[in-house]
Design a protein around this motif. Structure first.
Motif, PDB file in Angstrom:
ATOM      1  N   HIS A   1       0.806  -1.223   0.000  1.00 26.32           N
ATOM      2  CA  HIS A   1       0.000   0.000   0.000  1.00 26.32           C
ATOM      3  C   HIS A   1       0.840   1.275   0.000  1.00 26.32           C
ATOM      4  CE1 HIS A   1      -3.043  -2.786   2.160  1.00 26.32           C
ATOM      5  NE2 HIS A   1      -3.258  -2.801   0.855  1.00 26.32           N
ATOM      6  N   TYR A   2       2.137   1.152   0.276  1.00 27.81           N
ATOM      7  CA  TYR A   2       2.994   2.345   0.370  1.00 27.81           C
ATOM      8  C   TYR A   2       3.989   2.314  -0.784  1.00 27.81           C
ATOM      9  CZ  TYR A   2       5.606   6.141   2.600  1.00 27.81           C
ATOM     10  OH  TYR A   2       6.196   7.347   2.897  1.00 27.81           O
ATOM     11  N   MET A   3       3.954   3.366  -1.599  1.00 27.96           N
ATOM     12  CA  MET A   3       4.781   3.435  -2.812  1.00 27.96           C
ATOM     13  C   MET A   3       5.874   4.478  -2.662  1.00 27.96           C
ATOM     14  SD  MET A   3       3.501   4.141  -6.718  1.00 27.96           S
ATOM     15  CE  MET A   3       3.677   5.923  -6.630  1.00 27.96           C
ATOM     16  N   VAL A   4       7.068   4.164  -3.193  1.00 29.66           N
ATOM     17  CA  VAL A   4       8.200   5.084  -3.118  1.00 29.66           C
ATOM     18  C   VAL A   4       8.824   5.217  -4.501  1.00 29.66           C
ATOM     19  CG1 VAL A   4      10.345   5.676  -1.962  1.00 29.66           C
ATOM     20  CG2 VAL A   4       8.657   4.247  -0.783  1.00 29.66           C
ATOM     21  N   VAL A   5       8.916   6.465  -4.978  1.00 29.10           N
ATOM     22  CA  VAL A   5       9.594   6.773  -6.231  1.00 29.10           C
ATOM     23  C   VAL A   5      10.878   7.558  -5.961  1.00 29.10           C
ATOM     24  CG1 VAL A   5       9.385   8.021  -8.425  1.00 29.10           C
ATOM     25  CG2 VAL A   5       7.447   6.720  -7.538  1.00 29.10           C
ATOM     26  N   ALA A   6      10.871   8.380  -4.913  1.00 34.12           N
ATOM     27  CA  ALA A   6      12.034   9.192  -4.557  1.00 34.12           C
ATOM     28  C   ALA A   6      11.903   9.582  -3.094  1.00 34.12           C
ATOM     29  CB  ALA A   6      12.119  10.442  -5.441  1.00 34.12           C
ATOM     30  N   ASP A   7      12.957  10.223  -2.572  1.00 40.07           N
ATOM     31  CA  ASP A   7      12.919  10.653  -1.163  1.00 40.07           C
ATOM     32  C   ASP A   7      11.710  11.525  -0.879  1.00 40.07           C
ATOM     33  OD1 ASP A   7      15.239   9.328  -0.371  1.00 40.07           O
ATOM     34  OD2 ASP A   7      16.540  11.025  -0.870  1.00 40.07           O
ATOM     35  N   ASN A   8      11.360  12.401  -1.816  1.00 41.70           N
ATOM     36  CA  ASN A   8      10.240  13.317  -1.591  1.00 41.70           C
ATOM     37  C   ASN A   8       9.010  12.966  -2.422  1.00 41.70           C
ATOM     38  OD1 ASN A   8      11.115  14.041  -4.119  1.00 41.70           O
ATOM     39  ND2 ASN A   8      11.238  16.241  -3.703  1.00 41.70           N
ATOM     40  N   ARG A   9       8.968  11.734  -2.937  1.00 43.70           N
ATOM     41  CA  ARG A   9       7.800  11.291  -3.704  1.00 43.70           C
ATOM     42  C   ARG A   9       7.444   9.878  -3.239  1.00 43.70           C
ATOM     43  NH1 ARG A   9       9.028  11.873  -9.853  1.00 43.70           N
ATOM     44  NH2 ARG A   9       6.758  11.677 -10.031  1.00 43.70           N
ATOM     45  N   GLN A  10       6.760   9.821  -2.118  1.00 44.00           N
ATOM     46  CA  GLN A  10       6.361   8.546  -1.535  1.00 44.00           C
ATOM     47  C   GLN A  10       5.108   8.776  -0.702  1.00 44.00           C
ATOM     48  OE1 GLN A  10       8.990   7.579   2.129  1.00 44.00           O
ATOM     49  NE2 GLN A  10      10.418   8.463   0.639  1.00 44.00           N
ATOM     50  N   ARG A  11       4.247   7.754  -0.658  1.00 46.73           N
ATOM     51  CA  ARG A  11       2.994   7.939   0.065  1.00 46.73           C
ATOM     52  C   ARG A  11       2.218   6.622   0.112  1.00 46.73           C
ATOM     53  NH1 ARG A  11      -1.732  10.937  -3.087  1.00 46.73           N
ATOM     54  NH2 ARG A  11      -2.752   9.934  -1.336  1.00 46.73           N
ATOM     55  N   PHE A  12       1.222   6.559   1.017  1.00 47.31           N
ATOM     56  CA  PHE A  12       0.219   5.505   0.962  1.00 47.31           C
ATOM     57  C   PHE A  12      -0.635   5.762  -0.277  1.00 47.31           C
ATOM     58  CE2 PHE A  12       1.210   5.165   5.491  1.00 47.31           C
ATOM     59  CZ  PHE A  12       1.336   3.782   5.605  1.00 47.31           C
ATOM     60  N   MET A  13      -0.971   4.684  -0.978  1.00 48.72           N
ATOM     61  CA  MET A  13      -1.656   4.807  -2.262  1.00 48.72           C
ATOM     62  C   MET A  13      -3.076   4.248  -2.197  1.00 48.72           C
ATOM     63  SD  MET A  13       0.409   6.270  -4.446  1.00 48.72           S
ATOM     64  CE  MET A  13      -0.048   5.762  -6.113  1.00 48.72           C
ATOM     65  N   PRO A  14      -3.950   4.766  -3.048  1.00 49.83           N
ATOM     66  CA  PRO A  14      -5.293   4.181  -3.167  1.00 49.83           C
ATOM     67  C   PRO A  14      -5.224   2.746  -3.675  1.00 49.83           C
ATOM     68  CG  PRO A  14      -5.159   6.333  -4.243  1.00 49.83           C
ATOM     69  CD  PRO A  14      -3.759   5.923  -3.930  1.00 49.83           C
ATOM     70  N   LEU A  15      -6.343   2.066  -3.619  1.00 49.51           N
ATOM     71  CA  LEU A  15      -6.446   0.713  -4.159  1.00 49.51           C
ATOM     72  C   LEU A  15      -6.873   0.769  -5.622  1.00 49.51           C
ATOM     73  CD1 LEU A  15      -8.355  -0.977  -1.204  1.00 49.51           C
ATOM     74  CD2 LEU A  15      -5.989  -1.430  -1.880  1.00 49.51           C
ATOM     75  N   PRO A  16      -6.586  -0.277  -6.383  1.00 51.06           N
ATOM     76  CA  PRO A  16      -7.072  -0.289  -7.768  1.00 51.06           C
ATOM     77  C   PRO A  16      -8.600  -0.251  -7.837  1.00 51.06           C
ATOM     78  CG  PRO A  16      -6.190  -2.434  -7.137  1.00 51.06           C
ATOM     79  CD  PRO A  16      -5.796  -1.477  -6.062  1.00 51.06           C
ATOM     80  N   ASP A  17      -9.258  -0.780  -6.803  1.00 56.38           N
ATOM     81  CA  ASP A  17     -10.721  -0.744  -6.747  1.00 56.38           C
ATOM     82  C   ASP A  17     -11.255   0.686  -6.770  1.00 56.38           C
ATOM     83  OD1 ASP A  17      -9.333  -2.797  -5.062  1.00 56.38           O
ATOM     84  OD2 ASP A  17     -11.291  -3.787  -5.178  1.00 56.38           O
TER      85      ASP A  17
END
Length: 647
Positions: A157-173
């Motif tokens: 559920h938690y996505m990371v692209v960079a130090d300042n671009r990361q967060r809990f993400m919605p579901l595909p639903d």
């Protein structure tokens, strides 16, 4: 660490690689990753999906003569399985699919060899793919190829692209009908009734997480089996850009709601058809994509899940330092002793800034297949090798594959592109020193005024707050505020009746120059082009001289830029670009696409002492995404002029 050597198990319909840390299951002979077992989790991939829709390579292809950036999406499936290496230290397996004329129209005319590697004591596995097109085969296009991993939505559920671009993400639903409202473009979805109420009112769009190749080395997800279980990380590490198309500034997708993690190799995103690989009749082609590394980690002596990201970055550095790898068994992957090196020093000569040459500090210097100046931006058939010059302009391009190249460069702070015209031939073990080379950026006369920073991006201009209805919380008060959805619509909100007017010496481009010259939506639902004005004073005019307007564009999307001086009705205009661009950076939050530089001669007879106006008109208005972004604008006086005033 594991004392177990790498083991290979060949079953009737599956292949299993296991080193005691990670166990990877692939379909046989397809070569689809159907399962990844790690840290007592039976499968990190989405078990609800069909086996062919979990971990796979795919290619988008179209027939020769096709236009656009779409085509047939083919999940590449092998028809033959081979064991290439099998020792306790390493297993490498191959899944091949050979093409013949009976398959014309059904499959991309390619021989495809997908490879998977597992090493002893390695917390992950590697994959690379070799594409080959024979001379006698049909010409065709490849808009895209990539590797895709679809993870379990109940765990990651938690996505990371960079130090300042990361967060809990919605579901595909949350993107499905009833929970999400599709916006324009359709990749963007307004979450109106998400499973987790915290996401209500947010916009989800995979393009909001795009990244430039130069920064796109590691990204992925953090998840766990349950709330009480230790967190695990799933990371995709790309240790080199050499096999990606479009150079360091090319933007690609990363991870997004699914949860999905991608490694993009060829794509037309942020460039359009200019970056579609088009194989011509009688053109042979072969290229190795990868290897990329799927890295898995888990918490050991800390309870902080974000430590997994820090660990993944360290692993990424290890992979980068190990490039080119010494373990891939394919003879098509060149290892270090088969490669060469090019070094030198880049200087900049601009006589209106300095009598002496200036060190090309932080310049981007690279080798790419021979072509025209700046052609590396749209190069996708061969390999590219880039580095940054140091403060003195010295550069060293290491581990370059054998072949013929031109040396290209661009220097932050200066417009235009450099090309070393002599073809450089790399042979195994060579060390080529090109010595001091000098870039003379376009310049005819002194700077009378300038707007922006010549850095190939529109990020320094005014980027408005988003409409409160279309917010991604990650980008509130964020350096990448341009990644918010719908910013193109804010232009008409801010300039309700009249278009932008910028007064040199009074206006501030960080506040008064909108980041994109877009269309305006009218009350009847149609769109109209816009005309921006640059007002400036000249104290002395050389009526017999020629002034030069430099227009550096950061992107263009189905647009036409016309230039007029002191007469907004002049027909024909003094200059027009014609219809340019299919970058689509406006809709995809890209802040730049392909770089374009236009140099416009302005007769001094068109100018007056006192107040002058340059009119910039973007004429095409078929929808909300026609438009362009400026990188930098400069007006130069005639060569004989001596006074320099900088805005």
């Amino acid at each position: 660490m594991s004392s177990q050597g790498v083991q290979l198990q060949i079953l009737h319909r599956h292949i299993v690689m296991d080193n005691g840390i990670v166990q990877v299951t692939l379909s046989k002979p397809d070569g689809i990753v159907t399962g990844i077992r790690y840290n007592s989790i039976n499968n990190l991939l989405e078990v609800r999906n069909e086996e062919a829709n979990r971990g796979y390579w795919d290619v988008v292809w179209s027939k020769a003569g096709s236009t656009g950036t779409t085509g047939t999406v083919e999940v590449t499936k092998g028809t033959k399985f081979r064991v290439i290496v099998e020792t306790e230290e390493q297993v490498e397996i191959s899944f091949t699919r050979m093409w013949d004329p009976t398959l014309e129209g059904e499959l991309a005319p390619l021989n495809i060899d997908k490879r998977f590697i597992m090493l002893h004591n390695s917390s992950g596995f590697y994959s690379y793919c070799i594409y080959e097109h024979l001379k006698e085969w049909p010409a065709f296009n490849i808009p895209q190829n990539r590797i895709v991993f679809k993870l379990r939505k109940d765990k990651f559920h938690y996505m990371v692209v960079a130090d300042n671009r990361q967060r809990f993400m919605p579901l595909p639903d949350d993107r499905e009908q009833g929970r999400g409202e599709v916006l324009a473009p359709p990749e963007a979805v307004l979450l109106v009734n998400p499973v987790e109420p915290e996401f209500k009112g947010e916009v989800d769009d995979k393009y909001q997480y795009s990244c430039e190749n130069k920064d796109l080395k590691v990204h992925g997800w953090i998840g766990s089996r349950t709330e009480s279980d230790p967190a695990v990380g799933f990371w995709l590490i790309t240790p080199s850009n050499e096999f990606r198309s479009g150079g360091l500034l090319k933007q690609n997708l990363t991870s997004h709601v699914g949860p999905i993690t991608l490694a993009m190799f060829l794509s037309a995103h942020y460039a359009g058809e200019d970056l579609v690989l088009k194989l011509q009749p009688n053109e042979p082609w072969k290229k190795v994509f990868g290897p990329v590394f799927v890295y898995l980690n888990s918490l050991l002596d800390t309870n902080d899940p974000l430590s997994l990201w820090e660990n993944a970055k360290k692993q990424m550095e290890t992979e980068v330092q190990s490039w080119p790898y010494d373990f891939p068994a394919s003879e098509d992957f060149q290892q270090s002793d088969q490669r060469g090196k090019v070094r030198g020093r880049l200087l900049v000569q601009d006589r209106y800034l300095s009598e002496n040459c200036i060190s090309a500090r932080d310049a981007y210097v690279g080798l790419a297949p021979p072509g025209d100046t700046g052609s590396w931006q749209t190069e996708c058939k061969g390999y590219q090798f880039w580095t940054n010059a140091n403060e003195q302009g010295h550069f060293s391009i290491e581990n370059t594959q054998t072949g013929d190249y031109n040396l290209y460069a661009w220097v932050p702070g200066f417009i235009g592109d450099y090309q070393y015209k002599i073809v450089i031939t790399i042979s195994p073990g060579c060390e080529i020193d090109v010595g001091d080379i000098v870039y003379e950026p376009p310049r005819d006369g002194p700077t009378l005024w300038e707007i922006g920073i010549p850095d190939r991006s529109a990020a320094e201009f005014y980027i408005p707050d988003p409409n409160p209805k279309y917010i991604n919380k990650l980008y509130v008060n964020h350096p990448d505020r341009f990644r918010q959805h719908g910013l193109w619509e804010r232009y008409a909100d801010l300039y309700t009746d009249k278009d932008l007017i910028f007064t040199v010496g009074v206006s501030d481009y960080t506040k008064d120059w909108f980041f994109a010259q877009v269309t305006r939506k009218k009350d009847d639902g149609t769109y109209q082009g816009t005309t921006w004005q640059i007002k400036f004073k000249l104290h002395n005019v050389d009526a017999s001289g020629t002034y030069k307007l430099r227009l550096a564009l950061a992107t263009a999307n189905v647009s036409e830029l016309q230039v007029r001086v002191n007469n907004p009705e002049k027909d024909p205009p003094l200059f027009t670009t014609g219809v340019i661009g299919k970058d689509n950076s406006i809709a995809r939050h890209g802040i730049h696409g392909l770089y374009r530089l236009y140099n416009v001669d302005i007769s001094g007879a068109l100018l007056v002492e006192g107040d002058n106006t340059i009119f910039l008109t973007q004429t095409i208005a078929t929808g909300p995404f026609n438009g362009l972004m400026y990188d930098y604008i400069r007006l130069e006086g005639p060569p004989s002029s001596h006074s320099i005033t900088r805005s």
